[in-house]
Design a protein around this motif. Structure first.
Motif, PDB file in Angstrom:
ATOM      1  N   SER A  60      18.605 -57.638  35.587  1.00  0.00           N
ATOM      2  CA  SER A  60      19.553 -58.459  34.816  1.00  0.00           C
ATOM      3  C   SER A  60      18.859 -59.227  33.689  1.00  0.00           C
ATOM      4  O   SER A  60      19.519 -59.754  32.798  1.00  0.00           O
ATOM      5  CB  SER A  60      20.312 -59.420  35.736  1.00  0.00           C
ATOM      6  OG  SER A  60      19.467 -60.452  36.186  1.00  0.00           O
ATOM      7  N   ALA A  61      17.530 -59.267  33.722  1.00  0.00           N
ATOM      8  CA  ALA A  61      16.804 -59.908  32.629  1.00  0.00           C
ATOM      9  C   ALA A  61      16.785 -59.023  31.384  1.00  0.00           C
ATOM     10  O   ALA A  61      16.361 -59.451  30.311  1.00  0.00           O
ATOM     11  CB  ALA A  61      15.365 -60.212  33.073  1.00  0.00           C
ATOM     12  N   SER A 105      26.406 -57.358  36.027  1.00  0.00           N
ATOM     13  CA  SER A 105      27.201 -58.089  37.019  1.00  0.00           C
ATOM     14  C   SER A 105      27.032 -57.384  38.366  1.00  0.00           C
ATOM     15  O   SER A 105      26.803 -56.173  38.406  1.00  0.00           O
ATOM     16  CB  SER A 105      28.690 -58.064  36.680  1.00  0.00           C
ATOM     17  OG  SER A 105      28.908 -58.455  35.356  1.00  0.00           O
ATOM     18  N   TYR A 123      15.348 -63.390  35.900  1.00  0.00           N
ATOM     19  CA  TYR A 123      16.660 -62.753  36.103  1.00  0.00           C
ATOM     20  C   TYR A 123      17.702 -63.613  35.398  1.00  0.00           C
ATOM     21  O   TYR A 123      17.418 -64.750  34.989  1.00  0.00           O
ATOM     22  CB  TYR A 123      16.978 -62.611  37.599  1.00  0.00           C
ATOM     23  CG  TYR A 123      16.978 -63.918  38.357  1.00  0.00           C
ATOM     24  CD1 TYR A 123      18.140 -64.682  38.478  1.00  0.00           C
ATOM     25  CD2 TYR A 123      15.802 -64.410  38.932  1.00  0.00           C
ATOM     26  CE1 TYR A 123      18.136 -65.894  39.142  1.00  0.00           C
ATOM     27  CE2 TYR A 123      15.788 -65.622  39.606  1.00  0.00           C
ATOM     28  CZ  TYR A 123      16.966 -66.363  39.710  1.00  0.00           C
ATOM     29  OH  TYR A 123      16.951 -67.566  40.350  1.00  0.00           O
ATOM     30  N   ASP A 124      18.905 -63.053  35.262  1.00  0.00           N
ATOM     31  CA  ASP A 124      19.981 -63.794  34.608  1.00  0.00           C
ATOM     32  C   ASP A 124      20.529 -64.852  35.584  1.00  0.00           C
ATOM     33  O   ASP A 124      21.162 -64.499  36.583  1.00  0.00           O
ATOM     34  CB  ASP A 124      21.078 -62.787  34.210  1.00  0.00           C
ATOM     35  CG  ASP A 124      22.308 -63.473  33.620  1.00  0.00           C
ATOM     36  OD1 ASP A 124      22.278 -64.708  33.440  1.00  0.00           O
ATOM     37  OD2 ASP A 124      23.290 -62.754  33.338  1.00  0.00           O
ATOM     38  N   GLN A 125      20.262 -66.129  35.255  1.00  0.00           N
ATOM     39  CA  GLN A 125      20.660 -67.216  36.177  1.00  0.00           C
ATOM     40  C   GLN A 125      22.167 -67.262  36.358  1.00  0.00           C
ATOM     41  O   GLN A 125      22.660 -67.709  37.379  1.00  0.00           O
ATOM     42  CB  GLN A 125      20.215 -68.583  35.607  1.00  0.00           C
ATOM     43  CG  GLN A 125      18.733 -68.679  35.259  1.00  0.00           C
ATOM     44  CD  GLN A 125      17.893 -69.104  36.451  1.00  0.00           C
ATOM     45  OE1 GLN A 125      18.417 -69.523  37.461  1.00  0.00           O
ATOM     46  NE2 GLN A 125      16.568 -68.963  36.331  1.00  0.00           N
ATOM     47  N   ASN A 126      22.905 -66.806  35.327  1.00  0.00           N
ATOM     48  CA  ASN A 126      24.369 -66.877  35.402  1.00  0.00           C
ATOM     49  C   ASN A 126      25.006 -65.530  35.699  1.00  0.00           C
ATOM     50  O   ASN A 126      26.129 -65.261  35.278  1.00  0.00           O
ATOM     51  CB  ASN A 126      24.925 -67.409  34.070  1.00  0.00           C
ATOM     52  CG  ASN A 126      24.384 -68.784  33.777  1.00  0.00           C
ATOM     53  OD1 ASN A 126      24.375 -69.648  34.648  1.00  0.00           O
ATOM     54  ND2 ASN A 126      23.889 -68.976  32.551  1.00  0.00           N
ATOM     55  N   ILE A 127      24.286 -64.694  36.368  1.00  0.00           N
ATOM     56  CA  ILE A 127      24.813 -63.341  36.644  1.00  0.00           C
ATOM     57  C   ILE A 127      26.180 -63.443  37.329  1.00  0.00           C
ATOM     58  O   ILE A 127      26.382 -64.250  38.230  1.00  0.00           O
ATOM     59  CB  ILE A 127      23.799 -62.537  37.505  1.00  0.00           C
ATOM     60  CG1 ILE A 127      24.212 -61.069  37.586  1.00  0.00           C
ATOM     61  CG2 ILE A 127      23.634 -63.127  38.905  1.00  0.00           C
ATOM     62  CD1 ILE A 127      23.087 -60.151  38.069  1.00  0.00           C
ATOM     63  N   LYS A 156      23.167 -57.152  30.310  1.00  0.00           N
ATOM     64  CA  LYS A 156      24.230 -57.991  30.874  1.00  0.00           C
ATOM     65  C   LYS A 156      24.779 -57.325  32.139  1.00  0.00           C
ATOM     66  O   LYS A 156      25.701 -56.517  32.080  1.00  0.00           O
ATOM     67  CB  LYS A 156      25.330 -58.169  29.827  1.00  0.00           C
ATOM     68  CG  LYS A 156      26.261 -59.286  30.161  1.00  0.00           C
ATOM     69  CD  LYS A 156      27.002 -59.762  28.930  1.00  0.00           C
ATOM     70  CE  LYS A 156      28.113 -60.731  29.247  1.00  0.00           C
ATOM     71  NZ  LYS A 156      27.816 -61.712  30.247  1.00  0.00           N
ATOM     72  N   LYS A 165      28.501 -55.097  29.044  1.00  0.00           N
ATOM     73  CA  LYS A 165      28.516 -55.380  30.483  1.00  0.00           C
ATOM     74  C   LYS A 165      28.232 -54.127  31.321  1.00  0.00           C
ATOM     75  O   LYS A 165      28.747 -53.052  31.033  1.00  0.00           O
ATOM     76  CB  LYS A 165      29.879 -55.964  30.845  1.00  0.00           C
ATOM     77  CG  LYS A 165      29.888 -56.642  32.180  1.00  0.00           C
ATOM     78  CD  LYS A 165      31.186 -57.378  32.440  1.00  0.00           C
ATOM     79  CE  LYS A 165      31.273 -58.686  31.694  1.00  0.00           C
ATOM     80  NZ  LYS A 165      32.246 -59.609  32.233  1.00  0.00           N
ATOM     81  N   LYS A 214      17.358 -64.947  44.969  1.00  0.00           N
ATOM     82  CA  LYS A 214      17.023 -65.615  43.704  1.00  0.00           C
ATOM     83  C   LYS A 214      15.821 -66.548  43.914  1.00  0.00           C
ATOM     84  O   LYS A 214      14.901 -66.593  43.081  1.00  0.00           O
ATOM     85  CB  LYS A 214      18.218 -66.435  43.199  1.00  0.00           C
ATOM     86  CG  LYS A 214      19.307 -65.593  42.544  1.00  0.00           C
ATOM     87  CD  LYS A 214      20.422 -66.490  42.049  1.00  0.00           C
ATOM     88  CE  LYS A 214      21.514 -65.714  41.337  1.00  0.00           C
ATOM     89  NZ  LYS A 214      22.663 -66.530  40.970  1.00  0.00           N
TER      90      LYS A 214
END
Ligand code: PEP
Ligand code: MG
Length: 550
Positions: free
Chosen positions: A380-381, A386, A419-423, A384, A327, A409
């Motif tokens: 974020s892609a 935050s 990008y990380d959809q669940n960031i 991990k 993280k 987004k």
């Protein structure tokens, strides 16, 4: 041997030569010259370089923040080419037969005073621009990049005080220790020393002159002493201490790779706080489970323009990739108060700590904030990541920011960028207001991370920068301890996790207490991770709770 007493903000021993750091503006010397024409040519060349630098800044800012953000660099160009300014500099070179640096500095001072005293508010506001272009010209003339340490061996940096914008420009490999005449125990210089795990003293009345510059010295961060030209006995004793420190470090190194788990099976994440990518080596060396606080504003402080999306993206991506799936919590821009970057042109405030800072700037300058969010989301892609928001005081703020994040987004979707959809999105708890509405806030976010440095400042009404108040700054105050329990409980009631990323998180005398409170994470200076792991491994939380009557 001369011994100076100071207040130690990080323990340890450093042995090396002293480097007296003086602020750029103080270092201009008046030098007599024979060839005035050559000096004027140097000044002309410096103007050309300054104009090119300003043009590059203008072009970048135009792309990044639009015309209104770029105008300042155009205004600076006009000032660099201002006929009155040029005439004054050339006149001083000719009439006094002095170097261009001195003539520029003198003209800059005179013009600054003249503008500051003007009736018209607009012209008064130009005084700081005069200061800026004067510094730029002086940097070009001296070949300096603006700040930094001119030494090829690691040194003990001795200074009056150090602003974050100054430390950010220093090559950290060249710093053995910091010693400052002023500064507070909670300032960012102290935090930097902790991050680097190097001894540091504040409030040390050492002369900032050739009397000590270049002298061999010992900083003892246990006793809070600076020994200049130490006696043979002292030197031998301190060398032995240094050796012992190394041995202690080796013992701690054996804890690398071990899980952070108590004797009765409670786990906790131990993450690292960093200010820039140079700290990544320390993160890995100390076996951090992730990065719990990346103070992203240091990217802004290290730049003379708004960092572009691409510049930021490259940095965040590097951090995410280096941590390889662990993280990385990026704290969005926390500028203002003691962290000032000139190009933000923040207003002069009576109470900067309570002023336009952190998330308040992001909400009032959404284009700057969106640039950062785009860069973070794109990075974020690659790991991990935050997002963490500083200085939150209300649910309304969080909702507004979530809407901005959603907007960004959508823009990335439209641009076909991944990008990380669940960031994860979390907030720092740094204000008493946030503590009081922690339940409502926890419903909105994935995690809380307590910024105890600011939370203590705002709860106890004690300016963390004010050295003379250090004795009142009681970070173990029962009010803080109760708040910490409330924060963890509120997070857990709503399915969020809770951590601490302020300096208190590294306080070994509280590690058991934090475990008993149920904290899920502590994010600390990299050098503190293994000592805390040792305490965690030796703790039985159930027994501790019994002992403390819980
Ligand atoms: C804090 O306030 O505790 C914190 C971690 O943020 P900073 O020290 O950067 O203000
Ligand atoms: Mg803070």
């Amino acid at each position: 041997m001369v011994v100076y007493d100071g207040k130690a903000v990080f323990e340890g021993i450093a042995i090396g030569k002293i480097y007296v750091y003086t602020k750029q503006e103080q270092s201009v010397k008046r030098v007599k010259v024979d060839d005035c024409e050559a000096e004027k040519k140097r000044y002309e060349k410096a103007r050309e370089t300054a104009m090119e630098q300003l043009q590059a800044l203008y072009d970048k800012a135009l792309k990044e923040v639009g015309e209104s953000g770029a105008e300042i660099f155009e205004a600076h160009q006009f000032l660099v080419e201002d006929g009155d300014f040029i005439d004054s500099v050339e006149n001083i070179i000719d009439t006094e037969g002095v170097n261009a640096e001195y003539a520029v500095a003198t003209t800059g001072d005179n013009f600054f005073k003249m503008f500051s005293e003007m009736e018209d508010e607009y012209f008064r506001g130009r005084a700081t621009d005069i200061k800026d272009i004067t510094e730029r010209l002086l940097n070009v003339l001296s070949g300096a990049s603006g700040g930094g340490i001119a030494s090829d061996e690691p040194v003990i940096v001795v200074a009056d005080d150090l602003a974050p914008s100054e430390t950010v420009q220093m090559d950290k490999d060249l710093i053995l220790s910091f010693v400052t005449v002023h500064g507070s125990a909670n300032s960012h210089t102290s935090i930097l020393a902790k991050t680097m795990s190097i001894p540091a003293l504040i409030g040390c009345p050492v002369p900032l002159s050739d009397e000590v510059n270049g002298c061999l010295a010992v900083v003892d961060g246990y006793e809070g002493k600076l020994y200049v030209e130490p006696d043979e006995d002292v030197l031998t004793a301190k060398k032995a201490l240094l050796q012992k420190e190394e041995e202690k470090k080796n013992l701690l190194n054996q804890l690398k790779g071990k899980e952070n788990i108590t004797l009765d099976g409670q786990k906790i994440n131990l993450y690292a706080n960093i200010g820039n990518t140079k700290d990544l080596g320390l993160v890995l060396q100390n076996d951090a489970g992730g990065i719990g606080l990346f103070r992203s504003e240091f990217i802004y402080l290290g730049s003379d323009h708004y960092p572009t999306e691409e510049e930021q993206f490259a940095i965040y991506k590097q951090v995410a990739q280096t941590l390889a799936g662990k993280k990385v919590i990026i704290r969005t821009l926390d500028i203002g108060a003691d962290k000032q970057a000139d190009y933000f042109e923040l207003p002069k405030e009576e109470n900067p700590a309570m002023g336009l800072r952190a998330i308040r700037i992001c909400l009032t300058r959404p284009e700057v904030f969106k640039t950062q969010l785009r860069a973070i989301l794109r990075a974020s892609a690659f790991g991990k990541i935050s997002i963490m928001l500083p200085m939150i005081i209300s649910v309304g703020e969080v909702k507004k920011i979530k809407a901005i994040v959603d907007e960004v987004k959508k823009e990335l979707d439209a641009d076909g960028l991944g990008y990380d959809q669940n960031i994860e999105l979390g907030i720092m708890i740094e204000t008493p207001a946030a503590v009081m509405v922690a339940d409502e806030l926890a419903e909105e976010v994935d995690f809380f991370s307590v910024g105890t440095n600011d939370l203590t400042q705002y709860t106890l009404a004690i300016d963390r920068q004010n050295q003379s108040l250090d004795e009142f700054y009681d970070s173990h105050h029962p009010a803080i301890m109760r708040m910490l329990q409330m924060i963890a409980d509120a997070a857990h009631r709503h399915g969020a996790w809770a951590g601490i990323c302020g300096e208190l998180g590294a306080d070994l005398s509280l590690t058991k207490e934090f475990l008993a409170m149920g904290y899920d994470e502590l994010s600390v200076s990299p050098g503190r991770i293994l000592p805390i792991r040792k305490t965690v491994l030796e703790t039985n939380v159930a027994e501790y709770k019994k002992e403390t009557g819980r």
